[in-house]
Design a protein around this motif. Structure first.
Motif, PDB file in Angstrom:
ATOM      1  N   ILE A  19       0.839  -1.203   0.000  1.00  0.00           N
ATOM      2  CA  ILE A  19       0.000   0.000   0.000  1.00  0.00           C
ATOM      3  C   ILE A  19       0.873   1.252   0.000  1.00  0.00           C
ATOM      4  N   ALA A  20       1.917   1.264   0.808  1.00  0.00           N
ATOM      5  CA  ALA A  20       2.814   2.424   0.868  1.00  0.00           C
ATOM      6  C   ALA A  20       3.476   2.674  -0.489  1.00  0.00           C
ATOM      7  N   ARG A  21       3.890   1.620  -1.152  1.00  0.00           N
ATOM      8  CA  ARG A  21       4.534   1.770  -2.464  1.00  0.00           C
ATOM      9  C   ARG A  21       3.556   2.262  -3.523  1.00  0.00           C
ATOM     10  N   VAL A  22       2.366   1.696  -3.533  1.00  0.00           N
ATOM     11  CA  VAL A  22       1.355   2.125  -4.499  1.00  0.00           C
ATOM     12  C   VAL A  22       0.956   3.570  -4.229  1.00  0.00           C
ATOM     13  N   PHE A  23       0.782   3.919  -2.962  1.00  0.00           N
ATOM     14  CA  PHE A  23       0.431   5.290  -2.590  1.00  0.00           C
ATOM     15  C   PHE A  23       1.494   6.273  -3.078  1.00  0.00           C
ATOM     16  N   LYS A  24       2.753   5.952  -2.839  1.00  0.00           N
ATOM     17  CA  LYS A  24       3.854   6.819  -3.257  1.00  0.00           C
ATOM     18  C   LYS A  24       3.860   6.990  -4.775  1.00  0.00           C
ATOM     19  N   HIS A  25       3.669   5.907  -5.493  1.00  0.00           N
ATOM     20  CA  HIS A  25       3.682   5.961  -6.956  1.00  0.00           C
ATOM     21  C   HIS A  25       2.502   6.772  -7.501  1.00  0.00           C
ATOM     22  N   LEU A  26       1.297   6.476  -7.016  1.00  0.00           N
ATOM     23  CA  LEU A  26       0.111   7.167  -7.522  1.00  0.00           C
ATOM     24  C   LEU A  26       0.081   8.635  -7.119  1.00  0.00           C
ATOM     25  N   SER A  27       0.669   8.963  -5.973  1.00  0.00           N
ATOM     26  CA  SER A  27       0.678  10.350  -5.495  1.00  0.00           C
ATOM     27  C   SER A  27       1.463  11.283  -6.415  1.00  0.00           C
ATOM     28  N   LYS A  28       2.333  10.726  -7.217  1.00  0.00           N
ATOM     29  CA  LYS A  28       3.129  11.553  -8.139  1.00  0.00           C
ATOM     30  C   LYS A  28       2.260  12.207  -9.205  1.00  0.00           C
ATOM     31  N   SER A  29       1.157  11.566  -9.564  1.00  0.00           N
ATOM     32  CA  SER A  29       0.345  12.094 -10.664  1.00  0.00           C
ATOM     33  C   SER A  29      -1.144  12.193 -10.353  1.00  0.00           C
ATOM     34  N   HIS A  30      -1.552  11.789  -9.159  1.00  0.00           N
ATOM     35  CA  HIS A  30      -2.968  11.799  -8.802  1.00  0.00           C
ATOM     36  C   HIS A  30      -3.154  12.274  -7.367  1.00  0.00           C
ATOM     37  N   GLU A  31      -4.363  12.756  -7.092  1.00  0.00           N
ATOM     38  CA  GLU A  31      -4.722  13.052  -5.704  1.00  0.00           C
ATOM     39  C   GLU A  31      -5.142  11.724  -5.077  1.00  0.00           C
ATOM     40  N   VAL A  32      -4.470  11.321  -4.008  1.00  0.00           N
ATOM     41  CA  VAL A  32      -4.678  10.001  -3.423  1.00  0.00           C
ATOM     42  C   VAL A  32      -4.985  10.144  -1.939  1.00  0.00           C
ATOM     43  N   ILE A  33      -5.944   9.357  -1.471  1.00  0.00           N
ATOM     44  CA  ILE A  33      -6.276   9.282  -0.052  1.00  0.00           C
ATOM     45  C   ILE A  33      -6.047   7.840   0.380  1.00  0.00           C
ATOM     46  N   MET A  34      -5.278   7.656   1.457  1.00  0.00           N
ATOM     47  CA  MET A  34      -5.015   6.313   1.957  1.00  0.00           C
ATOM     48  C   MET A  34      -5.764   6.125   3.270  1.00  0.00           C
ATOM     49  N   THR A  35      -6.494   5.031   3.372  1.00  0.00           N
ATOM     50  CA  THR A  35      -7.218   4.704   4.599  1.00  0.00           C
ATOM     51  C   THR A  35      -6.893   3.262   4.980  1.00  0.00           C
ATOM     52  N   ARG A  36      -7.283   2.885   6.178  1.00  0.00           N
ATOM     53  CA  ARG A  36      -7.170   1.493   6.590  1.00  0.00           C
ATOM     54  C   ARG A  36      -8.289   1.211   7.570  1.00  0.00           C
TER      55      ARG A  36
END
Length: 66
Positions: A19-36
């Motif tokens: 999740i941390a890796r995907v969040f970091k990658h997607l955050s470069k080009s998209h607005e991302v919200i991470m929840t758990r």
């Protein structure tokens, strides 16, 4: 357009790392919200800590409901 991505798997399978890796990658080009779940707000974080504590004497039904 919005997307909702979930990660499922047993404890210790590497979900948090992925999740941390995907969040970091997607955050470069998209607005991302991470929840758990459970988690995110004060009481949820406290419940999460209890659930993840090894050796807690919580009844299995209670744990499943939480």
């Amino acid at each position: 357009m919005s997307h909702f991505i979930t990660f499922e798997g047993p404890e210790g399978s590497g979900k948090t790392t992925l999740i941390a890796r995907v969040f970091k990658h997607l955050s470069k080009s998209h607005e991302v919200i991470m929840t758990r779940e459970p988690g995110g707000i004060g009481i949820s974080e406290m419940i999460r800590e209890i659930l993840l504590t090894k050796g807690n004497d919580m009844d299995e039904r209670t744990e499943a409901l939480l």
